[in-house]
Design a protein around this motif. Structure first.
Motif, PDB file in Angstrom:
ATOM      1  N   SER A 115      34.673 -55.015 -50.642  1.00  0.00           N
ATOM      2  CA  SER A 115      35.299 -53.814 -50.855  1.00  0.00           C
ATOM      3  C   SER A 115      36.859 -54.081 -51.142  1.00  0.00           C
ATOM      4  CB  SER A 115      35.303 -52.874 -49.804  1.00  0.00           C
ATOM      5  OG  SER A 115      35.662 -53.618 -48.464  1.00  0.00           O
ATOM      6  N   ASP A 228      38.920 -45.970 -46.974  1.00  0.00           N
ATOM      7  CA  ASP A 228      38.247 -47.139 -46.723  1.00  0.00           C
ATOM      8  C   ASP A 228      37.506 -47.286 -45.591  1.00  0.00           C
ATOM      9  OD1 ASP A 228      37.841 -49.765 -46.059  1.00  0.00           O
ATOM     10  OD2 ASP A 228      39.688 -50.341 -46.390  1.00  0.00           O
ATOM     11  N   TYR A 231      34.326 -50.268 -41.865  1.00  0.00           N
ATOM     12  CA  TYR A 231      33.531 -50.422 -40.319  1.00  0.00           C
ATOM     13  C   TYR A 231      32.543 -49.159 -39.917  1.00  0.00           C
ATOM     14  CZ  TYR A 231      36.954 -53.885 -40.370  1.00  0.00           C
ATOM     15  OH  TYR A 231      37.618 -55.103 -40.427  1.00  0.00           O
ATOM     16  N   THR A 259      31.386 -51.499 -47.275  1.00  0.00           N
ATOM     17  CA  THR A 259      31.102 -53.270 -47.479  1.00  0.00           C
ATOM     18  C   THR A 259      29.993 -53.551 -46.845  1.00  0.00           C
ATOM     19  OG1 THR A 259      32.143 -55.352 -47.172  1.00  0.00           O
ATOM     20  CG2 THR A 259      32.933 -53.682 -45.666  1.00  0.00           C
ATOM     21  N   SER A 261      30.018 -56.630 -45.791  1.00  0.00           N
ATOM     22  CA  SER A 261      30.730 -58.001 -45.144  1.00  0.00           C
ATOM     23  C   SER A 261      30.456 -57.964 -43.571  1.00  0.00           C
ATOM     24  CB  SER A 261      32.036 -58.016 -45.450  1.00  0.00           C
ATOM     25  OG  SER A 261      32.394 -58.320 -46.787  1.00  0.00           O
ATOM     26  N   ARG A 269      29.580 -61.404 -50.326  1.00  0.00           N
ATOM     27  CA  ARG A 269      30.946 -60.468 -51.059  1.00  0.00           C
ATOM     28  C   ARG A 269      30.324 -59.273 -51.834  1.00  0.00           C
ATOM     29  NH1 ARG A 269      34.224 -60.295 -48.887  1.00  0.00           N
ATOM     30  NH2 ARG A 269      35.974 -60.091 -50.255  1.00  0.00           N
TER      31      ARG A 269
HETATM   32  C1  LIG Z   1      40.000 -52.121 -43.623  1.00  0.00           C
HETATM   33  C2  LIG Z   1      39.372 -52.964 -44.506  1.00  0.00           C
HETATM   34  N1  LIG Z   1      39.170 -52.947 -45.665  1.00  0.00           N
HETATM   35  C3  LIG Z   1      38.518 -53.677 -46.398  1.00  0.00           C
HETATM   36  C4  LIG Z   1      38.300 -54.969 -45.971  1.00  0.00           C
HETATM   37  C5  LIG Z   1      37.743 -56.057 -47.060  1.00  0.00           C
HETATM   38  O1  LIG Z   1      36.324 -56.466 -46.672  1.00  0.00           O
HETATM   39  P1  LIG Z   1      35.309 -57.229 -47.759  1.00  0.00           P
HETATM   40  O2  LIG Z   1      36.211 -57.322 -49.048  1.00  0.00           O
HETATM   41  O3  LIG Z   1      34.858 -58.334 -47.090  1.00  0.00           O
HETATM   42  O4  LIG Z   1      34.499 -56.052 -48.037  1.00  0.00           O
HETATM   43  C6  LIG Z   1      38.373 -55.413 -44.643  1.00  0.00           C
HETATM   44  C7  LIG Z   1      38.212 -56.781 -44.294  1.00  0.00           C
HETATM   45  O5  LIG Z   1      38.455 -57.348 -43.239  1.00  0.00           O
HETATM   46  C8  LIG Z   1      38.979 -54.333 -43.856  1.00  0.00           C
HETATM   47  O6  LIG Z   1      39.476 -54.684 -42.507  1.00  0.00           O
END
Ligand SMILES: Cc1ncc(COP(=O)(O)O)c(C=O)c1O
Length: 428
Positions: A115, A228, A231, A259, A261, A269
């Motif tokens: 993300s 965003d 989580y 995401t 992730s 990714r």
């Molecule tokens: C609040 C938040 N947004 C976005 C991300 C980006 O994560 P990723 O690029 O792995 O999806 C993170 C990663 O720690 C995050 O804590």
């Protein structure tokens, strides 16, 4: 001239706008202090990484010549149609809806390289130097870096246990309008579920209010909300919240990002965005300049895990593991910190972080006596001041982000004990 002398590289102005590398410093500390328990690293638990599930999904993707070739070829900039179809179903189920009732279709979905790529693309697509983004204080520090990288101005909005305060947001916009600067406001950034770093979840009432405020101040242009939801699926208890996105009936005001992730694998990714329809083209054009599509094979892999139900099963295991760790950190906070005056912490219902505040007189930064004592005691945390946008002198400096993702429950307990000893030694 000495033929061995290196001529300087002339870097772009933009390259100088990158924020100082706090993460590099923490990693270096970790290497130099191998017995240190890191409550700083925001990595996911290595023991949850789905090696078997990924192998099975990869075998399925490569099972036939036809499916294998499709995944091994270049994809499209917007992302694999198969994945976006699965994402739409997945998103609908998170929204407690069916695909037909969502009010969007897969043309408004984009697959990205984590993300993080979408956060960066949004900044590059929206901001000219001096444009304004409103963010909560504290906020996700990597995004603050993205904003600094495009020379955007940030306005910090007070937040509490229910997230960004709508009254403060409204007031800030009123002040900006009074200064004739409303035309510079492009975005309100909200980490809506179990924030990084504060762990708080924006309450349902505030979700609606924030969207309404964005609409209210969208006079000559749209002030977008970037939700965003990194989580969102790491929920352990507490109420289930609909997204901010769901409160925008127009489907034009909120950019939503999520995401895989945290819930599956950061190494794959794959993240995604749900975009207002007129933003899809500009974001894809920008992304096309960078990569003309995120790794196609990885997108097929995630599509397969969603389709087969493997993702859902894995998620249940991941949640249970993190819940145990969250409980271990909260129990240790009670055990070791409750007798230290003026120490408070947020109880997160999900995510990976506990946000702890010390008395205001106790600095937590890299140069503080506390940080040095903590490293000496064998524990590390992320200084809270790194998690604010705006000038260093305006940032609160008495807070800490504590992560429970990587350590075992025993490691968490030991780390918290060491940290409490360090805090006690500087409080005295
Ligand atoms: C609040 C938040 N947004 C976005 C991300 C980006 O994560 P990723 O690029 O792995 O999806 C993170 C990663 O720690 C995050 O804590």
């Amino acid at each position: 001239m000495n033929s061995k002398m290196k001529l300087p590289i002339l870097y772009s102005q933009r390259s100088h706008q990158t924020r100082d590398l706090a993460i590099s410093f923490l990693m270096q500390q970790g290497v130099e202090n191998p017995n240190c328990i890191s409550l700083a690293a925001g990595l996911v638990d290595p023991m949850t990484l789905p090696v078997g599930d990924a192998l099975q999904a990869a075998s399925r993707v490569l099972e036939t010549e036809e499916s294998g070739r499709l995944a091994l070829q270049y994809g499209t900039t917007q992302g694999s149609a198969e994945l976006r179809e699965e994402l739409l179903k997945h998103f609908a189920s998170l929204e407690g809806s069916d695909v037909a009732s969502l009010g969007i279709d897969e043309t408004q979905l984009i697959a990205t390289t984590g993300s993080q790529q979408l956060l960066s693309l949004v900044c590059e697509t929206l901001f000219d130097p001096g444009d304004i983004c409103l963010v909560a204080g504290p906020t996700y520090f990597v995004f603050a870096g993205n904003l600094a990288g495009v020379d955007a101005r940030t306005v910090t909005i007070a937040a509490d246990d229910d997230g960004m305060q709508p009254a403060a947001l409204d007031h800030a916009l009123e002040q900006i309008a009074a200064m004739q600067e409303l035309h510079r406001v492009k975005l309100i950034y909200v980490v809506s579920y179990y924030d990084n770093p504060s762990g708080v979840c924006v309450s349902t009432e505030r979700r609606k209010e924030i969207v309404d405020i964005a609409k209210k101040w969208s006079r000559d242009h749209r002030i977008l909300v970037l939700e965003d939801a990194a989580y969102r699926e790491l929920q352990y208890d507490g109420p289930v919240h609909s997204s901010l996105w769901s409160f925008d009936d127009s489907r034009d005001q909120v950019i939503y990002t999520q995401t895989f992730s945290k819930t599956f694998s950061p190494g794959i990714r794959v993240g995604f965005g749900v975009l207002p329809s007129d933003l899809v083209g500009p974001i894809c054009d920008r992304k096309g300049n960078e990569d003309f599509g995120s790794a196609n094979f990885n997108q097929h892999l995630i599509a397969e895990t969603l389709r087969s139900g493997v993702y859902k099963t894995h998620l249940q295991k991941v949640r249970a593991g993190y819940q145990e760790k969250r409980d271990a950190m909260l129990a240790a906070a009670d055990r070791y910190f409750s007798d230290i005056d003026g120490v408070t912490w947020v109880t997160p219902h999900g995510g990976l972080y506990v946000w702890m505040s010390l008395p205001e007189s106790i600095a937590t930064g890299f140069e503080s006596p506390l940080f040095k004592q903590a490293v000496k005691n064998g524990v590390m945390y992320v200084p809270g001041e790194l998690c604010y946008a705006g000038p260093a002198e305006d940032r609160p400096s008495h807070q800490m982000r504590l992560s429970y993702g990587v350590q075992t429950p025993d490691g968490i307990n030991k780390g918290m004990e060491r940290l409490a000893e360090a805090v006690k030694s500087v409080v005295r």
